[in-house]
Design an enzyme around this catalytic site. Structure first.
Site, PDB file in Angstrom:
ATOM      1  N   GLN A 158       6.703 -12.804 -19.583  1.00  0.00           N
ATOM      2  CA  GLN A 158       5.848 -13.396 -18.562  1.00  0.00           C
ATOM      3  C   GLN A 158       6.460 -14.690 -18.011  1.00  0.00           C
ATOM      4  O   GLN A 158       7.403 -15.238 -18.583  1.00  0.00           O
ATOM      5  CB  GLN A 158       4.447 -13.663 -19.131  1.00  0.00           C
ATOM      6  CG  GLN A 158       3.662 -12.380 -19.391  1.00  0.00           C
ATOM      7  CD  GLN A 158       2.270 -12.648 -19.913  1.00  0.00           C
ATOM      8  OE1 GLN A 158       1.822 -13.791 -19.991  1.00  0.00           O
ATOM      9  NE2 GLN A 158       1.555 -11.590 -20.293  1.00  0.00           N
ATOM     10  N   PHE A 204      -7.070   3.783   0.678  1.00  0.00           N
ATOM     11  CA  PHE A 204      -6.870   2.654  -0.224  1.00  0.00           C
ATOM     12  C   PHE A 204      -6.358   3.155  -1.573  1.00  0.00           C
ATOM     13  O   PHE A 204      -6.433   4.345  -1.897  1.00  0.00           O
ATOM     14  CB  PHE A 204      -8.174   1.857  -0.408  1.00  0.00           C
ATOM     15  CG  PHE A 204      -9.205   2.501  -1.295  1.00  0.00           C
ATOM     16  CD1 PHE A 204      -9.227   2.274  -2.668  1.00  0.00           C
ATOM     17  CD2 PHE A 204     -10.172   3.337  -0.754  1.00  0.00           C
ATOM     18  CE1 PHE A 204     -10.181   2.865  -3.470  1.00  0.00           C
ATOM     19  CE2 PHE A 204     -11.135   3.933  -1.557  1.00  0.00           C
ATOM     20  CZ  PHE A 204     -11.136   3.702  -2.915  1.00  0.00           C
ATOM     21  N   ILE A 263      -6.215  -0.349  -8.176  1.00  0.00           N
ATOM     22  CA  ILE A 263      -5.399  -0.833  -9.287  1.00  0.00           C
ATOM     23  C   ILE A 263      -6.281  -0.891 -10.528  1.00  0.00           C
ATOM     24  O   ILE A 263      -7.305  -1.577 -10.535  1.00  0.00           O
ATOM     25  CB  ILE A 263      -4.800  -2.211  -8.981  1.00  0.00           C
ATOM     26  CG1 ILE A 263      -3.846  -2.116  -7.786  1.00  0.00           C
ATOM     27  CG2 ILE A 263      -4.076  -2.780 -10.191  1.00  0.00           C
ATOM     28  CD1 ILE A 263      -3.288  -3.451  -7.332  1.00  0.00           C
ATOM     29  N   LYS A 280       8.265 -15.092 -15.455  1.00  0.00           N
ATOM     30  CA  LYS A 280       9.626 -14.894 -14.979  1.00  0.00           C
ATOM     31  C   LYS A 280       9.666 -14.273 -13.583  1.00  0.00           C
ATOM     32  O   LYS A 280      10.739 -13.982 -13.074  1.00  0.00           O
ATOM     33  CB  LYS A 280      10.408 -13.995 -15.953  1.00  0.00           C
ATOM     34  CG  LYS A 280      10.627 -14.617 -17.318  1.00  0.00           C
ATOM     35  CD  LYS A 280      11.457 -13.699 -18.204  1.00  0.00           C
ATOM     36  CE  LYS A 280      11.716 -14.314 -19.582  1.00  0.00           C
ATOM     37  NZ  LYS A 280      12.533 -13.417 -20.440  1.00  0.00           N
TER      38      LYS A 280
END
Length: 813
Positions: free
Chosen positions: A557, A544, A547, A559
């Site tokens: 932002q 794994f 994040i 977009k």
């Protein structure tokens, strides 16, 4: 290849047949009563430490040894589970570290005068008795202080792991091969650590996770049946399918030779690969067959061409000998399997040696029509197993797998519709016309509209990427090689982006992780400046990626940059063999991660990530599982294109339906009735005459031979008894154990009572048999609450019972 009859040809029996009260090194002296005698049961041993019948023994004796071994292990576990709580705690204390401060004792040892007494029989030490270890001398109570609030189910799980550990220890003493002994020692220590820490056993390390190769052997063999024998008539094709299933069954019960034995007949590369696969087989397939504290997988479902190539020659020779020696045991209608087996093995050998064989192509698969026809034939031809275990469904004595547990609910088959209806598809010209219409519509819109209103943000981002207006780079710091100036500048810029967008996160902590050599950052670069990124840390050994930070500058932002960033990270992870993403999301980020396919339902076992991932207060752990064949950066466009084609197909069909046709004039001419299908336009809009499906006869109706019915019931009852969740239902509940049980349950039932009824000939119909079994589960769920282990056992065992009944064609719900 599931469903339908197959002949069971099993090789050597499994480990663990000698399930006496064997103990581990520290506890061997106090709990090895009977181990010496039980260790000598059986008639020989092989390289794996498998005690039992030698290779030349008859199959019934082998199967009996195997079943007896598993039954003895299960009986011993059941005996321990039924002990009084003080004796259970005494057993656990022998494997529990002393809780006194500064004491390093790893398990309570019985006093000198009682060292030969067994806590699994009548001996129950007092809680104030001192440990025999001279460096400890603390009481038994001190060793079990951490178990004060342990539940009954958790206690039984620990005791089961201890018994598995003792069986492993005895197997380790018998085995001669050093490589095999090392694997047993590793698993012994793993279970020992799990008992000490009260955690689930999870295999970590360079062995990887099942399945190890694609396609698996089962899928390749199914493909071979279609590839080589699709031209045969249905009867001959069914015979070859049964031959293939017999081969897979033999493989799943086969005892592989140790690498030291095979060293002389393998090349250096093959020997290296075989040693790895042999170790995987021991850890994931062989040992878990008698140590159910470890998750078990079927050999044919987790291994592929590499392993089969190295063992095929010797294994096929043994299989041919088995077929010849057991010919007389086969039912008359199954003798053709013996005849066709050499032919099948030769065909499989040829495909193993061919580098370009299509059956080993991961993307090759038989058509759906062939798979469905095979499934239908299996359902129609389902027959009861021959007396003495001559026939059984593949994997009937083992847990299913890649991996999948037995308690998983089987998918319901759609039997109501005719097979031909399931296979119906739209004509190719209709789909091509719809695709052409969608393509022309896009061209028209592009010419007429400069800025399309409905264009997705994802398309805009991909267009910018194609024009190189934005770029994606994975960057990171390094202590072993020089880091170029551009990378350092991007890392500094990303540090500022994360610090500005995540104001509650300390800047020092952000700098520490961004510049940490174990972390990497996927940077979104626009006009040579980072405008967003995802800081992550991969854990390849655990499978794994964590994040840590994910942010895009405020001005950029909404977009589509955030979605495209995550899709790039998913593709990056898949390319490196990582299939899971984990992150701790705060309340503001949960919505974003849900849109990216993350869920609060964590599919990974906690021991896989516990101690690796960084945990945060007031944050929610979320998980995303990645599919290795999906290209995530293209996925949205593919789905959107499919959606547009479907809309166009619906529009075309709508136009056809709305078409006005001339009325019928035949009735004015004296015609009294016409066929429905002759009505104009009816067939064009998709109407079809309803055909009553033919009644498929069950192989064992109530009017059939009572002896065959009783044999099938006995087979199902024996399988249910041996299931790992059957322990609460093996015998009647006594008032001494549960005083108020019979105040609530007026009609009790258990597996022992059903066995007695079966012997007396009570079950003349399957309805009576199914009703008694259903009463066991309904009584359990009525008396126990849903959060209890008994309730869960009832659900799991009921699903297993239904599966076994379906395999024999005795379940029509």
């Amino acid at each position: 290849m599931s469903g339908g009859p197959s002949v069971t040809l099993k090789s050597q029996p499994i480990d663990g047949s000698n399930s006496g009260n064997a103990a581990a090194q520290q506890q061997q002296q106090q709990s090895a009563n009977g181990a010496a005698s039980s260790a000598n049961q059986g008639q020989g041993s092989n390289n794996n430490g498998s005690a039992g019948v030698s290779g030349g023994a008859s199959a019934p004796a082998q199967e009996g040894t195997r079943q007896n071994s598993l039954q003895r292990i299960q009986q011993r576990k059941q005996k321990v589970f039924n002990l009084p709580v003080p004796q259970k705690l005494a057993k656990l204390s022998m494997y529990s570290a002393c809780q006194a401060e500064g004491c390093h004792c790893t398990g309570w040892k019985t006093p000198q005068e009682n060292r030969h007494r067994d806590v699994e029989s009548s001996y129950c030490p007092e809680f104030n008795e001192e440990c025999r270890n001279s460096s400890c001398r603390h009481s038994l109570r001190t060793h079990i202080a951490h178990l004060d609030n342990i539940s009954s189910s958790s206690m039984d799980e620990l005791l089961g792991a201890i018994i598995d550990m003792e069986n492993l220890f005895m197997s380790m003493q018998r085995v001669e091969d050093e490589d095999t002994k090392k694997v047993y020692l590793y698993l012994f220590r793993l279970l020992r650590q799990c008992v000490l820490t009260r955690q689930q056993a999870v295999i970590r390390g360079p062995l990887g996770d099942p399945p190890f190769e694609s396609p698996c052997i089962t899928k390749a063999v199914l493909s071979l049946v279609f590839y080589k024998y699709q031209h045969l008539n249905p009867t001959e094709l069914q015979t070859m399918t049964e031959v293939a299933k017999t081969f897979l069954n033999f493989l799943n019960h086969y005892n592989f030779e140790s690498p030291s034995t095979r060293r002389g007949d393998l090349t250096h590369e093959d020997a290296s690969n075989y040693k790895i696969n042999y170790t995987r087989w021991l850890v994931f397939c062989h040992v878990p067959a008698f140590c159910n504290s470890l998750r078990q997988f079927e050999t044919s479902l987790v291994f592929g061409r590499t392993l089969l190539r190295t063992v095929f020659q010797y294994m096929s020779q043994q299989l041919k000998k088995k077929c010849i020696s057991e010919r007389d045991r086969f039912p008359e209608d199954k003798r053709s399997i013996i005849t066709q087996m050499p032919k099948f093995l030769e065909a499989l050998r040829a495909e193993l040696l061919k580098d370009d064989s299509p059956i080993w192509d991961p993307n090759y698969r038989p058509p759906n029509s062939f798979v469905i026809q095979q499934r239908k034939r299996n359902q129609e031809a389902a027959a009861p197993p021959a007396p003495g275990g001559g026939a059984a469904a593949i994997g009937s004595n083992k847990r299913s797998s890649v991996g999948e547990p037995l308690h998983k609910r089987p998918k319901k088959e759609t039997l109501e519709r005719p097979i031909s209806e399931n296979l119906d598809d739209l004509p190719t010209d209709v789909v091509v016309r719809a695709m052409k219409s969608v393509s022309e519509s896009k061209t028209t819109n592009k010419a007429e509209i400069l800025f399309p209103v409905n264009v997705s943000r994802d398309e805009n981002v991909k267009a910018e990427e194609q024009k190189r207006a934005i770029e994606f780079h994975v960057v990171g710091n390094s202590l072993t090689k020089p880091v170029d100036k551009q990378t350092v500048l991007w890392l500094l810029g990303l540090q500022l982006v994360f610090a500005y967008q995540l104001p509650e996160m300390p800047r020092e902590y952000i700098s520490q992780l961004v510049f940490d050599t174990k972390h990497k950052t996927l940077a979104l670069i626009k006009e040579s400046q980072p405008i967003g990124g995802i800081c992550f840390r991969p854990f390849p050994s655990q499978g794994f990626t964590e994040i840590v930070f994910c942010a895009v500058t405020m001005a950029e932002q909404v977009k589509g940059y955030g979605t495209h960033l995550m899709n790039h990270l998913k593709d990056y992870s898949i390319q490196r063999g990582i299939k899971h993403l984990l992150t701790f999301a705060d309340c503001d980020a949960i919505g974003y991660f849900k849109k990216q396919g993350f869920s609060k339902d964590i599919k990974l076992a906690r021991p896989v990530y516990a101690g690796y991932i960084k945990e945060y207060d007031s944050a929610t752990l979320m998980h995303c599982e990645l599919h290795p064949t999906i290209v995530n950066t293209q996925f949205i466009a593919v789905i959107r294109n499919q959606s547009e084609i479907l809309k166009e197909l619906i529009a075309q069909r709508h136009n056809e339906v709305q078409k006005v046709r001339t009325g019928l004039t035949c009735f004015k001419e004296g015609v009294r009735s016409i066929p429905v299908e002759s009505i104009p336009g009816l067939m064009e809009i998709g109407w079809k005459p309803q055909m009553r499906p033919a009644r498929s006869a069950r192989p064992l109706e109530e009017s059939s031979d009572p002896e065959k019915l009783a044999t099938s019931f006995a087979s199902v009852l024996q399988s249910v008894r041996q299931h790992t969740t059957a322990w609460p239902f093996l015998r009647p509940v006594t008032a001494a154990e549960v005083p108020d049980y019979y105040d609530h349950i007026k009609y009790p039932m258990d597996l022992k009572t059903m066995g007695e009824r079966l012997k007396k000939g009570y079950y003349q119909t399957r309805r009576l048999f199914m009703a008694d079994m259903a009463r066991i589960f309904s009584n359990c769920r009525f008396y126990n609450s849903p959060d209890t282990e008994y309730y869960r056992c009832a659900n799991s065992l009921e699903r297993y019972f239904q599966t076994k009944m379906r395999e024999l064609g005795l379940w029509d719900k």
